[in-house]
Structures are given as C-alpha cells and as structure tokens.
Design a protein around this motif. Structure first.
Motif, short mmCIF file in Angstrom:
data_model
loop_
_atom_site.label_atom_id
_atom_site.label_comp_id
_atom_site.label_asym_id
_atom_site.label_seq_id
_atom_site.Cartn_x
_atom_site.Cartn_y
_atom_site.Cartn_z
N ARG A 167 0.82 -1.16 -0.07
CA ARG A 167 0.21 0.09 -0.01
C ARG A 167 0.82 1.22 -0.04
NH1 ARG A 167 -1.18 -1.97 5.40
NH2 ARG A 167 -0.29 -0.71 7.03
N VAL A 168 1.98 1.15 0.42
CA VAL A 168 2.88 2.47 0.60
C VAL A 168 3.21 2.80 -1.13
CG1 VAL A 168 5.41 3.16 0.79
CG2 VAL A 168 4.14 1.77 2.60
N ILE A 169 3.58 1.92 -1.90
CA ILE A 169 4.06 2.37 -3.41
C ILE A 169 2.71 2.57 -3.98
CG2 ILE A 169 3.64 0.03 -4.52
CD1 ILE A 169 6.43 2.87 -4.73
N ASP A 170 1.55 2.28 -3.60
CA ASP A 170 0.07 2.41 -4.10
C ASP A 170 0.00 4.13 -4.10
OD1 ASP A 170 -0.30 -0.02 -4.99
OD2 ASP A 170 -1.43 -0.51 -3.41
N GLU A 171 0.48 4.70 -3.31
CA GLU A 171 0.48 6.09 -2.70
C GLU A 171 1.46 7.04 -3.39
OE1 GLU A 171 -2.18 7.38 -1.30
OE2 GLU A 171 -3.04 5.31 -0.90
N ILE A 172 2.64 6.53 -3.90
CA ILE A 172 3.63 7.34 -4.13
C ILE A 172 4.15 6.73 -5.70
CG2 ILE A 172 6.16 7.56 -3.94
CD1 ILE A 172 5.74 6.65 -0.97
N SER A 173 4.52 7.79 -6.47
CA SER A 173 5.09 7.79 -8.07
C SER A 173 6.41 8.39 -7.80
CB SER A 173 4.18 8.42 -8.88
OG SER A 173 3.13 8.06 -9.10
N LEU A 174 7.43 7.70 -8.35
CA LEU A 174 8.80 8.07 -8.59
C LEU A 174 9.19 8.63 -9.95
CD1 LEU A 174 10.46 4.93 -6.72
CD2 LEU A 174 9.88 7.25 -5.79
N TYR A 175 9.80 9.57 -9.92
CA TYR A 175 10.37 10.31 -11.17
C TYR A 175 11.97 10.55 -10.91
CZ TYR A 175 5.39 10.97 -11.52
OH TYR A 175 3.92 10.78 -11.69
N GLY A 176 12.73 10.74 -12.15
CA GLY A 176 14.01 11.30 -11.85
C GLY A 176 14.84 10.44 -11.16
N ASP A 177 15.39 10.97 -10.03
CA ASP A 177 16.29 10.42 -9.16
C ASP A 177 15.64 10.28 -7.78
OD1 ASP A 177 18.27 9.86 -10.95
OD2 ASP A 177 19.29 11.81 -10.29
N GLN A 178 14.16 10.07 -7.50
CA GLN A 178 13.32 10.28 -6.42
C GLN A 178 13.70 9.05 -5.65
OE1 GLN A 178 9.59 11.64 -6.96
NE2 GLN A 178 10.14 13.62 -7.92
#
Length: 236
Positions: A167-178
């Motif tokens: 559920r953590v990654i369901d709430e987060i989107s990563l871009y660049g070097d994040q």
C-alpha cells in the motif's frame, strides 16, 4: 516464520543499470537470503537499457527458476522509472527493492523484513560503514541537508535495500532520481518508516569517482524534495 508468514509473497525488485555486479552470483546471494525469510518470493529484474550480458544470464537462470521475472526497458530511463516498472509487475503484498550490486549482506534480509512488524517501511542502514574521511563527510553533508529540508533524520538513503507494504507504493509515484528519497516520500504520506541496522557487504566498494555533475544533480534532487515536502500541499 509462522503459517501466515509462509503464505506471504515478497516481490523483490532489482533495477539493473550502468552499475551492476555479476548478476548470476548476485542472484544466488539474494535467493539464499530470501529463502531464510521463510516466505514465498519472486525476483523481478528490470533491465534499464541495453545490457545483453545481463539478459543472457537471466534467461539461463529463468530456465531453472520460475520465480525470476525479467522486465526489459527500451532505453535507459533511470533507477526511479525502472523501479516503478518493476512495481507494476509485482504480485506480492510485501515489496522489496535491492540494488544490482553489493551493498548489504544478503543474510540480513530476514532482519529487514522483520522490521515490518513495527512499521510500514524498513530501510537498510549499513553498519559498520566502510569509507574514508571524505566519504563520511559527503554522506553527512547530504543527510544533513535532507534533514534541514524535511525535518527527518536518516543515515543511509543511498542504500537500495528497502522493504515495505504494497500500500506504500500505491500512494507514491517516483520520477527522476527520487528513488533515493522513497523513505521521505513514504513518511510524508503518513506511513511509519524505520531504519534497520544491517551488515555492509565486504564487496560494497565503489572504486570510481563522482563527477561535479553528479554533485549538481544531488543538489537539484534536494531542491525538488524541498518543493515536494513543503509546497505541494499548500497553494502556490
């Protein structure tokens, strides 16, 4: 592990970019470490760009191990994008990220997973940490700036070994070097994040040097983090 743990599926996502160790040897170590957890697992290798040698090795491994999944990206997109591509292929309720080179002892993976009994995300902190005085100074400066921007104190955001509930990654989107700030972004979403001390791999050595451009990128990353943490929930 108890009966419930035996039914758990861990999806370990390994982004493979320009820097990577011998994939066959690394696979054996990660597989051994995950077997010690006592849960089912899958290993998702995301090939970030053209790495024919890695693909050949993984295709040989796949013939004998159906738990290995290979995702091919058409060109190098960066580690954050590679991780997101791996997350999309993950079936587990527990997600793990692992670097494509040696950072921690694979035998420490059960300790990392056990951290989820107290938190939504557990990030590895290599202890004791090897490195010279300049390396320690560079790390202290980086983490000091992150603490100043976010108010959160971490010691090893550069370590790619993390484990968290899906559920953590369901709430987060990563871009660049994040990807380096995954723990910070999870905390910002209200998830509990802890650091877990693990043994650093004796093979964790970077013999190259960082170019000035790399330091400039880190400064820009922190400025981006400043915007994400302080301004995205406020009107501009």
């Amino acid at each position: 592990m108890d009966e419930q743990g035996a039914e758990m599926l861990i999806s370990a996502v390994i982004p493979v970019g320009g820097r990577h160790s011998d994939i066959s040897a690394l696979y054996q170590e990660y597989r051994s470490g995950l077997q010690q957890v006592g849960a089912r697992f899958e290993l998702i290798f995301v090939i970030d760009g053209p790495h024919a040698d890695v693909v050949d090795s993984l295709e040989r491994i796949q013939r004998d191990d159906r738990s290995v999944v290979v995702v091919l990206l058409t060109r190098p997109f960066g580690e954050a994008t590679a991780l997101m591509a791996g997350f999309q292929q993950a079936h587990g309720s527990i997600i793990m990220t692992l670097p494509a080179y040696y950072q921690i002892e694979a035998s420490e993976l059960p300790k990392l997973v056990a951290g989820l009994e107290m938190a939504d995300m557990a990030v590895a902190r290599r202890q004791p940490r090897a490195g010279g005085m300049f390396e320690r100074l560079r790390r202290s400066l980086f983490h000091g700036l992150v603490a100043w921007v976010t108010g959160l104190h971490y010691s090893d955001l550069g370590c790619g070994a993390r484990v968290f509930k899906k559920r953590v990654i369901d709430e987060i989107s990563l871009y660049g070097d994040q990807h380096r700030f995954l723990a910070v972004l999870a905390n910002r979403q209200g998830f509990r994040v802890i650091e877990v001390d693990v043994h650093q791999s004796p093979k964790d050595r970077f013999d190259g040097s960082y170019r000035v451009r790399e330091y400039a990128h880190r400064v820009l990353d922190i400025l981006t983090l400043l915007f994400l943490v302080r301004f995205t929930k406020k009107p501009l």
